[in-house]
Design a protein around this motif. Structure first.
Motif, PDB file in Angstrom:
ATOM      1  N   PRO A 187     -16.743 -10.697  35.252  1.00 20.15           N
ATOM      2  CA  PRO A 187     -17.289 -10.154  33.998  1.00 20.15           C
ATOM      3  C   PRO A 187     -17.356  -8.626  33.986  1.00 20.15           C
ATOM      4  O   PRO A 187     -17.233  -8.018  32.915  1.00 20.15           O
ATOM      5  N   LEU A 188     -17.522  -8.007  35.150  1.00 17.35           N
ATOM      6  CA  LEU A 188     -17.528  -6.541  35.175  1.00 17.35           C
ATOM      7  C   LEU A 188     -16.165  -5.982  34.787  1.00 17.35           C
ATOM      8  O   LEU A 188     -16.072  -5.034  33.997  1.00 17.35           O
ATOM      9  N   LEU A 202     -22.835  -0.044  30.290  1.00 18.11           N
ATOM     10  CA  LEU A 202     -21.913  -0.027  31.433  1.00 18.11           C
ATOM     11  C   LEU A 202     -22.055   1.284  32.200  1.00 18.11           C
ATOM     12  O   LEU A 202     -22.103   1.284  33.439  1.00 18.11           O
ATOM     13  N   TRP A 241     -15.718  -6.590  31.085  1.00 13.67           N
ATOM     14  CA  TRP A 241     -16.577  -5.691  30.323  1.00 13.67           C
ATOM     15  C   TRP A 241     -15.930  -4.311  30.218  1.00 13.67           C
ATOM     16  O   TRP A 241     -15.817  -3.740  29.134  1.00 13.67           O
ATOM     17  N   SER A 272     -22.707  -1.115  24.314  1.00 12.92           N
ATOM     18  CA  SER A 272     -21.997  -1.651  25.465  1.00 12.92           C
ATOM     19  C   SER A 272     -21.483  -0.572  26.422  1.00 12.92           C
ATOM     20  O   SER A 272     -21.720  -0.680  27.632  1.00 12.92           O
ATOM     21  N   SER A 298     -21.683  -3.066  19.971  1.00 15.28           N
ATOM     22  CA  SER A 298     -20.458  -2.453  20.488  1.00 15.28           C
ATOM     23  C   SER A 298     -20.661  -0.983  20.827  1.00 15.28           C
ATOM     24  O   SER A 298     -19.961  -0.442  21.673  1.00 15.28           O
TER      25      SER A 298
END
Length: 125
Positions: free
Chosen positions: A110-111, A11, A114, A7, A4
């Motif tokens: 998914p982007l 990104l 996310w 992530s 986490s």
């Protein structure tokens, strides 16, 4: 570093890489700009690259991460028409290019998720 915690940085890295690519190889991005948009495609290419770089910086910084991640989710939705335009324009290209253009369409989902997940994780901190 936990998953986490990585992530948001992953990104941010993705957005930064895409942003830089808009300036390094703008011609390939120009071709994806919907013709309905006013002005020169190159201006939209550079503008979207600059937005991606700004979003990357915002997500990389914990202080601005939540707002930048929400903005990134909106940005991913906003660039979807460019991906549709690419899929339409590339119908006569060789099969691998057509496949790549079509594959980009569902990739936006998914982007968006996310980026929303990064924003949501920041709300609990």
């Amino acid at each position: 570093m936990s998953r986490s915690e990585r992530s948001p940085l992953l990104l941010a890295g993705l957005l930064a890489t895409a942003g830089v690519a808009h300036f390094v190889a703008p011609k390939s991005f120009d071709a994806t700009i919907p013709r309905a948009l006013p002005g020169a495609p190159r201006a939209w290419t550079y503008g979207s690259g600059a937005v991606e770089l700004a979003l990357a910086a915002g997500i990389a910084l914990p202080r601005t991460r939540r707002a930048a991640a929400k903005a990134a989710a909106a940005f991913f939705v906003g660039v979807f028409p460019a991906n549709v335009q690419m899929a339409v324009d590339w119908q006569q290209r060789p099969e691998p290019l057509r496949t790549a253009a079509l594959a980009r369409l569902p990739l936006q989902i998914p982007l968006v998720l996310w980026a929303r997940g990064v924003a949501r994780n920041e709300e609990g901190r």
